[in-house]
Design a protein around this motif. Structure first.
Motif, PDB file in Angstrom:
ATOM      1  N   GLN A  95     -52.238  19.209 -27.532  1.00 29.88           N
ATOM      2  CA  GLN A  95     -52.253  20.658 -27.742  1.00 29.88           C
ATOM      3  C   GLN A  95     -52.628  21.036 -29.173  1.00 29.88           C
ATOM      4  N   ASP A  96     -52.240  20.209 -30.153  1.00 22.92           N
ATOM      5  CA  ASP A  96     -52.542  20.517 -31.556  1.00 22.92           C
ATOM      6  C   ASP A  96     -53.936  20.077 -31.980  1.00 22.92           C
ATOM      7  N   GLY A  97     -54.734  19.570 -31.040  1.00 25.78           N
ATOM      8  CA  GLY A  97     -56.097  19.157 -31.338  1.00 25.78           C
ATOM      9  C   GLY A  97     -56.261  17.690 -31.672  1.00 25.78           C
ATOM     10  N   SER A  98     -55.179  16.981 -31.884  1.00 29.04           N
ATOM     11  CA  SER A  98     -55.277  15.541 -32.164  1.00 29.04           C
ATOM     12  C   SER A  98     -55.655  14.802 -30.886  1.00 29.04           C
ATOM     13  N   PRO A  99     -56.324  13.652 -31.013  1.00 28.38           N
ATOM     14  CA  PRO A  99     -56.804  12.961 -29.812  1.00 28.38           C
ATOM     15  C   PRO A  99     -55.684  12.294 -29.023  1.00 28.38           C
ATOM     16  N   PHE A 100     -55.732  12.444 -27.714  1.00 28.54           N
ATOM     17  CA  PHE A 100     -54.878  11.683 -26.803  1.00 28.54           C
ATOM     18  C   PHE A 100     -55.664  10.515 -26.240  1.00 28.54           C
ATOM     19  N   LEU A 101     -56.831  10.788 -25.676  1.00 29.20           N
ATOM     20  CA  LEU A 101     -57.694   9.740 -25.139  1.00 29.20           C
ATOM     21  C   LEU A 101     -59.127  10.012 -25.563  1.00 29.20           C
ATOM     22  N   ALA A 102     -59.802   8.986 -26.064  1.00 29.23           N
ATOM     23  CA  ALA A 102     -61.208   9.112 -26.434  1.00 29.23           C
ATOM     24  C   ALA A 102     -62.075   9.182 -25.174  1.00 29.23           C
ATOM     25  N   ALA A 103     -63.312   9.597 -25.331  1.00 30.93           N
ATOM     26  CA  ALA A 103     -64.224   9.710 -24.196  1.00 30.93           C
ATOM     27  C   ALA A 103     -64.322   8.374 -23.460  1.00 30.93           C
ATOM     28  N   GLY A 104     -64.081   8.419 -22.160  1.00 31.76           N
ATOM     29  CA  GLY A 104     -64.162   7.218 -21.340  1.00 31.76           C
ATOM     30  C   GLY A 104     -62.937   6.330 -21.359  1.00 31.76           C
ATOM     31  N   ALA A 161     -55.939   6.023 -19.807  1.00 30.55           N
ATOM     32  CA  ALA A 161     -54.599   5.904 -20.388  1.00 30.55           C
ATOM     33  C   ALA A 161     -53.875   4.690 -19.829  1.00 30.55           C
ATOM     34  N   THR A 162     -53.078   4.053 -20.663  1.00 27.09           N
ATOM     35  CA  THR A 162     -52.177   3.005 -20.209  1.00 27.09           C
ATOM     36  C   THR A 162     -50.910   3.642 -19.653  1.00 27.09           C
ATOM     37  N   ASP A 163     -50.112   2.835 -18.963  1.00 29.62           N
ATOM     38  CA  ASP A 163     -48.832   3.352 -18.472  1.00 29.62           C
ATOM     39  C   ASP A 163     -47.984   3.891 -19.613  1.00 29.62           C
ATOM     40  N   LYS A 164     -47.950   3.173 -20.721  1.00 28.82           N
ATOM     41  CA  LYS A 164     -47.115   3.609 -21.845  1.00 28.82           C
ATOM     42  C   LYS A 164     -47.622   4.926 -22.432  1.00 28.82           C
ATOM     43  N   GLN A 165     -48.930   5.101 -22.512  1.00 26.49           N
ATOM     44  CA  GLN A 165     -49.458   6.352 -23.048  1.00 26.49           C
ATOM     45  C   GLN A 165     -49.075   7.536 -22.163  1.00 26.49           C
ATOM     46  N   ILE A 166     -49.070   7.321 -20.862  1.00 29.30           N
ATOM     47  CA  ILE A 166     -48.678   8.390 -19.955  1.00 29.30           C
ATOM     48  C   ILE A 166     -47.167   8.603 -20.003  1.00 29.30           C
ATOM     49  N   TRP A 167     -46.414   7.514 -19.977  1.00 31.91           N
ATOM     50  CA  TRP A 167     -44.948   7.601 -19.958  1.00 31.91           C
ATOM     51  C   TRP A 167     -44.424   8.337 -21.186  1.00 31.91           C
ATOM     52  N   TYR A 168     -44.950   7.978 -22.338  1.00 33.63           N
ATOM     53  CA  TYR A 168     -44.493   8.607 -23.587  1.00 33.63           C
ATOM     54  C   TYR A 168     -45.456   9.724 -23.985  1.00 33.63           C
ATOM     55  N   MET A 169     -45.495  10.768 -23.187  1.00 33.72           N
ATOM     56  CA  MET A 169     -46.391  11.893 -23.438  1.00 33.72           C
ATOM     57  C   MET A 169     -45.856  12.716 -24.605  1.00 33.72           C
ATOM     58  N   LYS A 170     -46.594  12.728 -25.709  1.00 35.51           N
ATOM     59  CA  LYS A 170     -46.087  13.295 -26.950  1.00 35.51           C
ATOM     60  C   LYS A 170     -46.167  14.819 -26.994  1.00 35.51           C
ATOM     61  N   GLN A 171     -47.192  15.381 -26.360  1.00 36.54           N
ATOM     62  CA  GLN A 171     -47.390  16.829 -26.377  1.00 36.54           C
ATOM     63  C   GLN A 171     -47.990  17.251 -25.039  1.00 36.54           C
ATOM     64  N   LEU A 172     -48.033  18.572 -24.833  1.00 39.90           N
ATOM     65  CA  LEU A 172     -48.899  19.105 -23.806  1.00 39.90           C
ATOM     66  C   LEU A 172     -50.348  18.934 -24.250  1.00 39.90           C
ATOM     67  N   LEU A 173     -51.284  19.254 -23.390  1.00 38.39           N
ATOM     68  CA  LEU A 173     -52.697  19.064 -23.705  1.00 38.39           C
ATOM     69  C   LEU A 173     -53.369  20.379 -24.077  1.00 38.39           C
TER      70      LEU A 173
END
Length: 391
Positions: A357-366, A369-381
């Protein structure tokens, strides 16, 4: 162990529901429910899974205690409740809420010969679980994508509301999953730009209403509908979203809702209910209880997904989505195709580019996400409105 005096006081404070007729060789398990056993939501889904275990696994019996939360049982701790269940012969105890995570670890350390299951937790994933504790959760993310998908294909105003509980990693990732499903339908089926879709999350502060502590979910739902949001996706344990949608429909408003947690949540709300993403705890419970009964227990982190052959198979699918009576035939056909694509891996909504939501990258193009990246969701999008963290 607590003293006898404390145990007597505990029994008075917490309703312990004990089966009768237990004999030698009975495998008794305990279930701690954060809400009422008949809430038509999260806790009832757990309760009914436990009752089904009793029917389908010979020799099992359940004790349950509901309303295990600070508002309903002030001063009563998880270790106290566990002590009482162990005294009554429970050999495996399930705690069904994130709010119980510290107490259930304490109890597991105090009772190394009893098995424990913490639902929604990550002690094993984080590497700090006692050997007698496992974690269990369903991959509700898929079913929430389906909820968002049908919401976006149904809305007339392009404004979808999300009724959120408290804010943590779990609730963020489920709200995000709903948004991603909605955005996919909006862009790929309706062929409209994502910028035209409004998706707002309003949080009430807990899993269900606690007067004087949380925001009133009835009022939050009314505010959504009164401000032009015509589909409300629920993330809380109780049924306010469909109840208020029915009220608004009687007032002449064309609105819909998607409840949560419990397969029966659409009952009595046919004119507004688009469907329900729900948990089926039976497969996970059965697996863990059978392992314990057979002496094959191992500490594990289980994040169980849908059975893609039939996501509503009650024997095998840990999460599902039941289309509601208000879902149009056309949208249902689109949903069926979407489910097939998810199951076949043709569609992966957790793939970049995606930004927080703050503009920082969650996932680069292509990037997927790993399970851990999804499980520990830091912000909304980006693209979602609402708070990403509690203030």
């Amino acid at each position: 162990m607590r003293t006898l005096t404390k145990i007597i006081a505990l029994i008075a404070a917490a309703a312990v529901f004990l089966p009768t007729g237990a004999g030698a060789g009975t495998f008794r398990f305990g279930l701690l429910l954060v809400g009422p056993y008949n809430d038509r939501g999260w806790s009832q889904a757990h309760y009914e899974a436990g009752r089904r275990i009793e029917k389908e696994l010979p020799g099992t019996e359940m004790i349950y205690i509901d309303k295990v939360n600070p508002a309903d049982r002030p001063g009563v701790t998880i270790p106290q409740l566990v002590d009482d269940m162990v005294e009554k012969g429970c050999r495996l105890i399930i705690a069904n809420s994130d709010d119980m995570k510290d107490g259930i670890v304490e109890a597991a350390l105090e009772h190394p010969d009893v098995y424990f299951v913490h639902v929604s937790g990550d002690h094993v994933l984080a590497g700090n679980a006692p050997k007698n504790l496992s974690n269990l959760m369903g991959r509700m993310e898929y079913a929430k994508m389906m909820a968002g998908f049908v919401a976006a294909l149904t809305t007339r105003t392009g404004k979808i509301g999300y009724l959120g509980p408290l804010i943590n990693d779990e609730t963020r990732r489920l709200a995000v999953s709903s948004y991603l499903g909605a955005r996919y339908a909006w862009e790929h089926v309706r062929k409209r730009p994502a910028s035209e879709l409004k998706f707002r999350v309003n949080w009430i502060g807990f899993w269900f209403n606690i007067p004087g502590v949380t925001a009133d979910p009835t009022q939050v739902a009314q505010n959504f509908f009164n401000s032009g949001y015509d589909v409300l996706v629920s993330g809380i344990d109780t049924t306010e979203a469909v109840v208020v949608a029915q009220q608004k429909r009687k007032e002449g408003k064309e609105v819909w809702a998607v409840p949560y947690d419990y397969a029966g949540a659409c009952e009595g709300a046919g004119d507004v209910c688009l469907g329900v993403p729900y948990f089926n705890w039976f497969p996970g419970y059965k697996m863990l209880i059978q392992q314990a009964m057979a002496g094959k227990w191992k500490s594990q982190w289980l994040w169980l997904g849908p059975d893609w052959k039939d996501i509503n198979d009650q024997e095998t699918s840990s999460v599902g989505f039941l289309p509601g009576p208000a879902l149009s035939a056309d949208v249902r056909a689109q949903l069926d195709a979407f489910v097939r694509d998810l199951g076949a891996g043709k569609v992966n909504l957790f793939q970049g580019p995606l930004n927080y939501q703050d503009g920082s990258p969650f996932l680069a193009a292509g990037q997927a996400a790993t399970d851990k990246q999804i499980w520990y969701m830091k912000q909304l999008l980006q693209g979602m409105e609402g708070q990403s963290s509690a203030k």
